[in-house]
Design a protein around this motif. Structure first.
Motif, short mmCIF file in Angstrom:
data_model
loop_
_atom_site.label_atom_id
_atom_site.label_comp_id
_atom_site.label_asym_id
_atom_site.label_seq_id
_atom_site.Cartn_x
_atom_site.Cartn_y
_atom_site.Cartn_z
N ALA A 1 0.84 -1.20 0.00
CA ALA A 1 0.00 0.00 0.00
C ALA A 1 0.87 1.25 0.00
O ALA A 1 0.46 2.30 0.49
CB ALA A 1 -0.92 -0.01 1.22
N SER B 1 -0.32 7.01 -5.55
CA SER B 1 -1.72 7.30 -5.92
C SER B 1 -1.84 8.62 -6.68
O SER B 1 -2.78 9.39 -6.47
CB SER B 1 -2.61 7.33 -4.67
OG SER B 1 -2.50 6.14 -3.94
N ASP C 1 -4.43 8.45 -0.52
CA ASP C 1 -4.08 7.03 -0.38
C ASP C 1 -5.28 6.21 -0.82
O ASP C 1 -6.26 6.04 -0.10
CB ASP C 1 -3.71 6.70 1.06
CG ASP C 1 -2.99 5.37 1.14
OD1 ASP C 1 -3.48 4.40 0.53
OD2 ASP C 1 -1.95 5.29 1.80
N LYS C 2 -5.20 5.70 -2.04
CA LYS C 2 -6.39 5.07 -2.64
C LYS C 2 -6.82 3.81 -1.91
O LYS C 2 -8.00 3.44 -1.97
CB LYS C 2 -6.13 4.76 -4.12
CG LYS C 2 -4.98 3.81 -4.39
CD LYS C 2 -4.76 3.65 -5.88
CE LYS C 2 -3.52 2.84 -6.19
NZ LYS C 2 -3.29 2.69 -7.64
N THR C 3 -5.92 3.15 -1.22
CA THR C 3 -6.32 1.92 -0.52
C THR C 3 -7.30 2.21 0.61
O THR C 3 -7.95 1.29 1.11
CB THR C 3 -5.10 1.18 0.03
OG1 THR C 3 -4.47 1.97 1.05
CG2 THR C 3 -4.11 0.86 -1.07
N MET D 1 -11.12 0.26 0.71
CA MET D 1 -10.67 -0.71 -0.29
C MET D 1 -9.75 -1.77 0.32
O MET D 1 -9.85 -2.96 0.00
CB MET D 1 -9.94 0.03 -1.42
CG MET D 1 -9.60 -0.82 -2.62
SD MET D 1 -8.51 0.07 -3.79
CE MET D 1 -9.35 1.64 -3.97
N ASP E 1 -4.56 -2.14 -4.12
CA ASP E 1 -5.58 -1.52 -4.97
C ASP E 1 -6.26 -2.52 -5.90
O ASP E 1 -6.85 -2.14 -6.90
CB ASP E 1 -4.95 -0.39 -5.80
CG ASP E 1 -3.87 -0.89 -6.77
OD1 ASP E 1 -3.55 -2.10 -6.76
OD2 ASP E 1 -3.33 -0.05 -7.53
N THR E 2 -6.18 -3.81 -5.54
CA THR E 2 -6.70 -4.88 -6.40
C THR E 2 -7.60 -5.78 -5.56
O THR E 2 -7.17 -6.81 -5.04
CB THR E 2 -5.53 -5.69 -7.01
OG1 THR E 2 -4.62 -4.77 -7.63
CG2 THR E 2 -6.01 -6.69 -8.04
N ASN F 1 -7.11 -3.62 -11.28
CA ASN F 1 -6.66 -2.73 -10.20
C ASN F 1 -7.19 -1.32 -10.40
O ASN F 1 -7.54 -0.92 -11.51
CB ASN F 1 -5.14 -2.73 -10.06
CG ASN F 1 -4.46 -2.11 -11.25
OD1 ASN F 1 -4.74 -2.47 -12.40
ND2 ASN F 1 -3.56 -1.17 -11.02
N ILE F 2 -7.27 -0.60 -9.31
CA ILE F 2 -7.92 0.70 -9.27
C ILE F 2 -6.86 1.79 -9.25
O ILE F 2 -6.16 1.98 -8.25
CB ILE F 2 -8.84 0.80 -8.04
CG1 ILE F 2 -9.93 -0.28 -8.13
CG2 ILE F 2 -9.46 2.18 -7.94
CD1 ILE F 2 -10.74 -0.45 -6.86
N ASN F 3 -6.75 2.50 -10.39
CA ASN F 3 -5.77 3.57 -10.50
C ASN F 3 -6.39 4.94 -10.63
O ASN F 3 -5.75 5.95 -10.34
CB ASN F 3 -4.86 3.34 -11.73
CG ASN F 3 -3.86 2.23 -11.51
OD1 ASN F 3 -3.26 2.13 -10.45
ND2 ASN F 3 -3.70 1.37 -12.49
N LEU G 1 -12.44 3.17 -9.94
CA LEU G 1 -13.17 2.98 -8.69
C LEU G 1 -14.67 2.83 -8.97
O LEU G 1 -15.34 1.99 -8.35
CB LEU G 1 -12.92 4.16 -7.75
CG LEU G 1 -13.52 4.06 -6.35
CD1 LEU G 1 -13.03 2.83 -5.61
CD2 LEU G 1 -13.21 5.33 -5.54
#
Length: 205
Positions: A11, A15, A22-24, A33, A103-104, A187-189, A194
């Motif tokens: 993590a 981002s 922090d996308k997580t 997430m 992020d996955t 995965n979420i970038n 999202l």
């Protein structure tokens, strides 16, 4: 395969395409997430650590150990994997480290089992013709080699080290989430990713 498997959630990314947030920790289905990632990882590995260079207090509520990179500067996922190896090596009975990206959230529920099927040499996941180097089973015996690789300064590419270490590539099929067929390593970038993840999650419920 000798030794048990510890888990590591990477993590530590910047981002940048999510505005530096922090996308997580962003909400997905009403929960952070990283909580979805933890729920998928917990049946597959123990103990679990979260690798982050952010304020550790942001992650203390998730019930995992929190570890920062052990080498200076932002060196990418390999630095996190090295920190994970050093952490796991202090745990009795651990022979391998299973790394996953924070992020996955839809990675396979049998990731550890499939990656371990090739024996103790270690393995990396692939799907749809693409290797996913942050989803790998790392023998702790590679710790010194990884430290030397990072200290050499020649490259930070994860795939370069994976190829040098001789990890086996294990291919995973797409999976069904409700009526949708999804690459489990989606995965979420971006904010758009999202939104798509919300749709996937809605279809699975």
């Amino acid at each position: 395969m000798a030794g048990q498997i510890a888990g590591l959630i990477l993590a530590g990314g910047r981002s940048s395409r999510m505005g530096g947030t922090d996308k997580t920790l962003l909400p997905l289905g009403g929960r952070p997430m990283i909580r979805h990632v933890l729920d998928r990882l917990r049946p597959q590995a123990a103990p679990i650590a979260i690798n982050t260079n952010a304020d550790p207090a942001l992650f203390t509520s998730f019930g995992a150990e929190i570890i920062a990179d052990t080498i200076a500067g932002y060196q990418g996922p390999l630095a996190g994997i090295l920190a994970g190896m050093e952490w796991a090596a202090q745990k009795p009975g651990i022979g391998h480290l299973l790394s996953v990206a924070g992020d996955t959230p839809f990675f396979p529920a049998d990731l550890a089992k499939q990656l371990a099927s090739g024996g103790s040499r270690g393995a990396v996941a692939a799907s749809n013709g693409r290797v996913h180097p942050t989803f790998a089973l790392w023998p702790l015996s590679l710790r010194d080699a990884l430290a030397a690789f990072l200290e050499s300064g020649d490259t930070r590419r994860v795939m370069t080290f994976i190829e040098q270490a001789g990890l086996q590539v294990v291919d995973f099929p797409n999976e069904q989430f409700g009526a949708r067929t999804v690459d489990p390593f989606f995965n979420i970038n971006t904010p758009e990713d999202l939104t798509e993840a919300e749709r996937i999650l809605d279809g699975a419920n």
